[in-house]
Enzyme design. Sequence first.
Site, PDB file in Angstrom:
ATOM      1  N   VAL A 180       0.639  -1.260  -0.173  1.00 13.32           N
ATOM      2  CA  VAL A 180      -0.206   0.014  -0.344  1.00 13.32           C
ATOM      3  C   VAL A 180       0.420   1.343   0.180  1.00 13.32           C
ATOM      4  CG1 VAL A 180      -1.909   1.089   0.857  1.00 13.32           C
ATOM      5  CG2 VAL A 180      -1.998  -1.092   1.089  1.00 13.32           C
ATOM      6  N   GLU A 181       2.623   1.483   1.240  1.00 15.05           N
ATOM      7  CA  GLU A 181       2.917   2.248   0.777  1.00 15.05           C
ATOM      8  C   GLU A 181       3.931   2.846  -0.276  1.00 15.05           C
ATOM      9  OE1 GLU A 181       3.106   4.752   3.351  1.00 15.05           O
ATOM     10  OE2 GLU A 181       1.852   4.211   5.036  1.00 15.05           O
TER      11      GLU A 181
END
Length: 519
Positions: free
Chosen positions: A129-130
């Site tokens: 996600v990051e």
Amino acid sequence: MKLKLYWVGALFLTGCQITQPTTEEGTEQVPTNTTQVAPSPTPKEANKPSVVVKQPTPQEQSDVWQRIAMQLEMPIPDHKKVDYYRNWYLKHPQHLITVSKRAEPFLYMITEEIEKRGLPLELALLPIVESSFDPFAYSHGRAAGLWQFVPETARSFGLEQNWWYDGRRDVEEATDAALDLMVYLNKKFDGNWSYAIAAYNSGEGRVFRAVKKNKKAGKPTDFFSLDLPKETSGYVPKLIALADVIKNRKEYGLDLPAIENKPALQRIDPKQQMDLALAAKYAGMSITELQGYNPAYNQWATSPSGPHHLLLPLDKVDSFNTNLAKNKGQGINVVRYKVKSGDTLSQLAESYRTTTAQIKRSNNLTSNNIRVGKYLLIPASSKGSEQYTLTVAQRQEKLQSASRGKYKLTHVVKSGDSFWTIARKNKVSHKTLAKWNGMSPKDPLRIGQKLVIWKDGKDGAIIRTVYYKIRKGDSLSTIAARHKVSVANLRKWNNLKKGVYIQPGQQLKLYVDVTKVSV
């Protein structure tokens, strides 16, 4: 003490688990109105000991993805944001395939550390996600590395950042720091992991204020009811959806490349500064491959004052240690340089791609004063700068050379310049300008730094390619002034190096805005 995994409050009151089919396609079903009686065992069979088939534990799986999937316990809420991100991942399977390849060297190590701490295995998916598992990722908000630490938070959790080394991109160190931060946030929010994960994205203060605001207004305080920034409101649902996709990837028809459930890298510490080219040579691998496993080192070598550690593939460790010993521990090359008139430590440091501090340290200098005729020992790289393809400078050069418009300008930063002033003068977005140069709009600029600016003829400009034949008495400055361009760009467009004289009859290529000059 291990933290128990639970997801609190009304966040999951509306949640539902994916229901799996009770029969596989093509399997004959037993009619519901038919009663079947099992035959009685024979005396011989009754005396046989029962055989218990032991199911492999998560740690015994052959694939790290399966190890993680078996331990994902987050309920999946029936919410439109979760649906949106689930559909996105399923419609873009190549994204997760690319992510899996990037994660291959590091995912086992990250999973081990999360299990050791007793934390939710959903956190192993957070680098997707990051940063899409790109250790070189850098955001417009100055966040760097797999875990996307901003400078201030990184320093608070012990990640050093300097010219040589950026701990935010050190996969081992940053993983420890990220999990420390998660433990801290989980404790702050009394075990509510949805709040903790949201706070990882936008800060604990923002989440606390959102919860307090809803309580005061008599509103629900589950995650989906909080008034959070747009990015944060999608952050937790994105992780939930990703966990659902990974856990049920076979049911969704997602073929994710397997990652072996065993260590891929080993940490070694030569306890001295190492030229990355020499380290790669000792290990029997390419410089780029070595840098890929050790993205924290900004330059051609590890930091003079440490850290010096390296992650190496398991089958390269013995070779590295043997060759380091054979070469009597040689870690870097040292050049014996005779000081000439006009030399300064800063100029020498720039020429040899090192720092003034390191030259002073290597020569026991207490000031910046150097004497003509004296010799200095200068640590220097064993290869040309272009060989270290993943240093900060090489990555930036590659990014700056990528075409983003019809023609490219070069701006040399002067005193008082900022992204905003440069962008306004050139009629481009300051965020776009920063992105073209691999930077954040919040990054400081230094005098003499070169920035690229891409133009495509918008904002009233009409760009034409002009070929100018040099006449007697011309100089680059007079030609540049006449055509309203800079000398730096004139040199760039024609590959003219400093100190090379132009000659009458020589032809130059210019990109000219014809709305500003008659040609």
